[in-house]
Design a protein around this motif. Sequence first.
Motif, short mmCIF file in Angstrom:
data_model
loop_
_atom_site.label_atom_id
_atom_site.label_comp_id
_atom_site.label_asym_id
_atom_site.label_seq_id
_atom_site.Cartn_x
_atom_site.Cartn_y
_atom_site.Cartn_z
N ASP A 113 17.61 22.96 15.62
CA ASP A 113 16.15 22.76 16.21
C ASP A 113 15.43 24.31 15.89
O ASP A 113 14.46 23.88 15.43
N LYS A 114 16.12 25.25 15.96
CA LYS A 114 15.74 26.63 15.43
C LYS A 114 15.52 26.97 13.92
O LYS A 114 14.83 27.91 13.45
N ALA B 39 25.74 23.88 2.80
CA ALA B 39 25.72 22.62 1.90
C ALA B 39 25.48 21.43 2.42
O ALA B 39 24.72 20.55 1.99
N GLU B 40 25.88 21.05 3.72
CA GLU B 40 26.10 19.90 4.39
C GLU B 40 24.49 19.74 4.77
O GLU B 40 23.72 18.69 4.97
N ILE B 41 23.78 20.95 5.21
CA ILE B 41 22.44 21.16 5.80
C ILE B 41 21.19 20.60 4.66
O ILE B 41 20.56 19.98 4.76
N ASN B 42 21.53 21.28 3.68
CA ASN B 42 20.73 21.11 2.32
C ASN B 42 20.69 19.81 1.86
O ASN B 42 19.91 19.20 1.70
N GLN B 43 21.98 19.13 1.76
CA GLN B 43 21.98 17.71 1.23
C GLN B 43 21.41 16.90 2.35
O GLN B 43 20.67 15.78 2.03
N LYS C 208 16.99 12.12 12.66
CA LYS C 208 17.94 11.63 11.68
C LYS C 208 18.95 12.80 11.26
O LYS C 208 20.39 12.73 11.21
N LEU C 209 18.39 13.88 10.92
CA LEU C 209 19.14 14.86 10.42
C LEU C 209 20.30 15.60 11.66
O LEU C 209 21.45 15.51 11.21
N LYS C 210 19.83 15.71 12.62
CA LYS C 210 20.55 16.05 13.87
C LYS C 210 21.71 15.04 14.08
O LYS C 210 22.79 15.46 14.36
N LYS C 211 21.31 13.88 14.24
CA LYS C 211 22.50 12.70 14.42
C LYS C 211 23.59 12.79 13.24
O LYS C 211 24.66 12.60 13.82
N LYS C 212 23.10 12.71 12.14
CA LYS C 212 23.94 12.80 11.07
C LYS C 212 24.97 14.05 11.10
O LYS C 212 26.17 13.88 10.86
N LEU C 213 24.55 15.23 11.19
CA LEU C 213 25.27 16.42 11.16
C LEU C 213 26.21 16.58 12.61
O LEU C 213 27.16 17.35 12.42
N SER C 214 25.85 15.70 13.65
CA SER C 214 26.62 16.04 14.67
C SER C 214 27.98 15.33 14.18
O SER C 214 29.02 15.76 14.91
N PHE C 215 27.94 14.08 13.54
CA PHE C 215 29.20 13.73 12.92
C PHE C 215 29.87 14.36 12.13
O PHE C 215 31.10 14.38 11.75
N THR C 216 28.79 15.08 11.45
CA THR C 216 29.52 15.89 9.88
C THR C 216 30.41 17.00 10.52
O THR C 216 31.37 17.42 9.92
N LYS C 217 29.96 17.66 11.76
CA LYS C 217 30.76 18.69 12.49
C LYS C 217 32.09 18.37 12.68
O LYS C 217 33.00 19.02 12.32
N ALA D 130 14.67 13.55 4.23
CA ALA D 130 13.35 14.26 3.98
C ALA D 130 12.91 15.09 5.01
O ALA D 130 11.71 15.16 5.45
N GLY D 131 13.89 15.78 5.72
CA GLY D 131 13.47 16.69 6.69
C GLY D 131 13.37 16.06 8.26
O GLY D 131 12.79 16.78 9.13
N ASP D 132 13.64 14.79 8.22
CA ASP D 132 13.57 14.04 9.65
C ASP D 132 14.34 14.68 10.61
O ASP D 132 15.64 14.56 10.39
N ALA D 133 14.07 15.36 11.51
CA ALA D 133 14.84 16.06 12.40
C ALA D 133 15.51 15.19 13.30
O ALA D 133 16.91 15.70 13.37
#
Length: 223
Positions: free
Chosen positions: A198-199, A108-112, A123-132, A118-121
Amino acid sequence: PMSHSIGDEFTWAREGMAELLCEDGVEVKEITTDPDSSAGRAADSLYKDGLLKNKPVHYIDTRHLSESIRKAINKDKKLLEVMPRRTKAEKQKLLQNFATDAVDRCTAEINQAHAVFAGDARKLKKKLSFTKHAIVSCYLGDHAQCKKHSLVCKGKPNNNWVSTSSYLGKDFTIPSSDENEAMLHACLSKRLSPAVLDKTIRNSNSQKVESFNRTLRRSLPRH
């Protein structure tokens, strides 16, 4: 030929990609497969033989990956011991529910995140590092970080991911300790670590292909 195995993924993937190139002028640049598929190696072999100009990027199927993570969490003996239940049977049942819930939360977090960025790798990885980190705290009973870092949890005492979960129940809280926090980080890193993201950065899966294969097997049995 009848003597050939229908399950030879390497051969059929290689032939399919070669046919796309020769007959339709379509060069495969990306390929998504489950982790144990040999189709990725087939794409690499075409590149090594000089048929493809660029080495295809191999992505992991998100659906298969999520299922393997769920099974791994379900077999975690250390995590079983910290489940907030009295008997081993109750702990095991709750661990099964937790494994499903944890995978659903990550998905759910990844899909959101994909929708927001918009799939920006980057920004997405930076945000999800805090989300974890927020998810770990959430399962430990502290929902404060979710207000800022979660994309799917309200972060309120009576309105958060755990309290609305269909699997865990409102009273679910893993005892807070450094060891338990480390275990949860290890579990969530199976899906939210930078290397795994990344994968799976395309957030793609092979479910449509699997569905088509099942349709073929029903209408055209192997015999």
